[in-house]
Design an enzyme around this catalytic site. Sequence first.
Site, PDB file in Angstrom:
ATOM      1  N   GLY A  50       0.980  -1.104   0.079  1.00 12.52           N
ATOM      2  CA  GLY A  50       0.144   0.249  -0.029  1.00 12.52           C
ATOM      3  C   GLY A  50       1.229   0.863   0.411  1.00 12.52           C
ATOM      4  O   GLY A  50       2.050   1.074  -0.130  1.00 12.52           O
ATOM      5  N   THR A  51       0.149   2.517  -0.629  1.00  9.68           N
ATOM      6  CA  THR A  51       0.970   3.828  -0.918  1.00  9.68           C
ATOM      7  C   THR A  51       1.165   4.108   0.190  1.00  9.68           C
ATOM      8  O   THR A  51       1.542   4.633   1.119  1.00  9.68           O
ATOM      9  CB  THR A  51       1.845   3.802  -2.292  1.00  9.68           C
ATOM     10  OG1 THR A  51       0.444   3.536  -3.291  1.00  9.68           O
ATOM     11  CG2 THR A  51       3.051   2.588  -2.240  1.00  9.68           C
ATOM     12  N   THR A  52       0.851   5.820  -0.425  1.00 12.27           N
ATOM     13  CA  THR A  52       0.363   6.823   0.065  1.00 12.27           C
ATOM     14  C   THR A  52      -0.802   7.410   0.795  1.00 12.27           C
ATOM     15  O   THR A  52      -1.524   7.203   0.901  1.00 12.27           O
ATOM     16  CB  THR A  52       0.763   8.296  -0.666  1.00 12.27           C
ATOM     17  OG1 THR A  52       2.099   8.037  -1.441  1.00 12.27           O
ATOM     18  CG2 THR A  52       0.795   9.445   0.236  1.00 12.27           C
ATOM     19  N   LYS A  83      -7.182   2.424   2.589  1.00  4.86           N
ATOM     20  CA  LYS A  83      -5.933   2.037   3.507  1.00  4.86           C
ATOM     21  C   LYS A  83      -6.398   2.389   4.834  1.00  4.86           C
ATOM     22  O   LYS A  83      -5.967   3.260   5.180  1.00  4.86           O
ATOM     23  CB  LYS A  83      -5.204   2.529   2.605  1.00  4.86           C
ATOM     24  CG  LYS A  83      -4.218   2.134   1.749  1.00  4.86           C
ATOM     25  CD  LYS A  83      -3.412   2.688   0.417  1.00  4.86           C
ATOM     26  CE  LYS A  83      -3.258   2.111  -0.809  1.00  4.86           C
ATOM     27  NZ  LYS A  83      -2.475   2.721  -2.047  1.00  4.86           N
ATOM     28  N   ALA A 225       4.046   4.854  -7.343  1.00  8.61           N
ATOM     29  CA  ALA A 225       3.087   3.697  -6.444  1.00  8.61           C
ATOM     30  C   ALA A 225       1.898   4.508  -6.168  1.00  8.61           C
ATOM     31  O   ALA A 225       1.202   3.548  -5.309  1.00  8.61           O
ATOM     32  CB  ALA A 225       4.134   3.170  -5.758  1.00  8.61           C
TER      33      ALA A 225
END
Lengths: 272, 225
Positions: A50-52, A83, A225
């Site tokens: 998972g990114t930002t 997220k 990403a």
Amino acid sequence: MNESPLPFFASGDDPGASFVDLLRRVAPDHLPASDLGGGTRSTPFEVTHGTTIVAIRYADGVVMAGDRRATAGSTIANRRMEKVFPADDYSGVAIAGAAGPAVDMVRLFQVQLEHYEKIEGELLSLEGKANQLAGLIRANLPMAMQGMVVVPLFAGYDERRGHGRVFSYDALGGRYEEADFQATGSGGVHARNWIKAQWSEGMTRDDAVDLALRALFAAADEDSATGGPDLIRGIYPVVAVIDRDGYVAVPDADIAARANVLIGGREEGAGL
Amino acid sequence: MPFYVSPEQVMKDRADYARKGIARGRSLVAFSATDGIVVVAENPSRTLYKISEIYDRIAFAGVGKYNEFEMLRIAGVRQADIKGYSFAREDVNARALANAYAQTLGQVFTHEMKPYEVEILVAQVGATQEDDELFHILYDGTVVDEQGFTVLGGEAERIIEVTRDRYTADLDHGGAVRLGAAVLSTDDTPLPAASLEVAFLDRSRTRRAFGRIRGDELTAILEAS
């Protein structure tokens, strides 16, 4: 009472109000994996990441937001990943890092907080919740050493102090309280810089939601990403607001409208 | 000094002992109402609860010895949370929990030095009123699946008698609270808010249905008609 189907414990062995300690006693194999085994130094396969994610304090509480992209190496593993989650009624948790262990960690964290509330008959303090999450990250340390790092953000409304608070973590379970905002994950640097330039004390809820969206947009612009608003499929960041009245997910339609204004503004040369 | 005591006598003595202990405490009523399940207990304490949340749609209530039903409550919360975490939240149900309580109380009644001096209620609010479940579990592990309303405690017979005539399935939660305050009272005046503990499993809530009704909200409900 050994014959009882219910979990009872001798007084010295009682797990108290901790669900994690309870699981450790009765069903340890249901705890999240804490070791990849075999002395693995790194995974032989691409791990979904998972990114930002961002968390921003404003006048009446905090805003949390996350993009929707999950990646495995250079592949997009998921376009709709969420997220940002409610931790309980008055706090939220957002995840970045290895997605599998992170989602497990959130699920365990949610039950841990609810379990405490039911056993003790009252909510943990916000600080207490932040420390509980640090404990879960620490338990993930062997996995982190093997590359499965989970670095969440935790934020909530502190009823006792009467304002929003933001906590960030490192891979070792170190817990750091942020004064105003934080952004982590692969695009975190870009998001953070954007927030830093625009944040002001006493921002309104609306401005804070817009700032979170802009920061994620900026991150998506620079970091492959991080996913930007997907107008074709209608996929937008998940945004939650936590104030005196509790955790509320901002409706998708509202986010879509804001994202469209934002993109419109960009085409006219304002903003990004 | 007798060398032999018949099993019948042992069981009877134990049952008498448990019943005496339960009769010393105050009673509690639960109603299935149109908009949820209402539990009303006579309890002057603001902190030592008789009614509590077990899981999303399940509440627990106990009468008798506080430390004993409190131990059962905690075991129930643990059982439910483990099951919900291991499987899914919707897999937790009142029937399984009531069975586990029944087995536990039955074991203690026959094998331990003394039986538990408690009666407990496991209530689950359903999607519709027909789906509401009220499991009343006695000190010896007997489970009764009650319809509409149930009464726990030493005064149960008297309270059932007066409730039977006044309870109808079309009560809403406010009406059920007022009925509870009236039938728990030994004279004609309903009990005041200060001596009541009230909880409501709200049918319309999406996840955690349990809530306490207290303070000004309770006073307002009791004063309405």
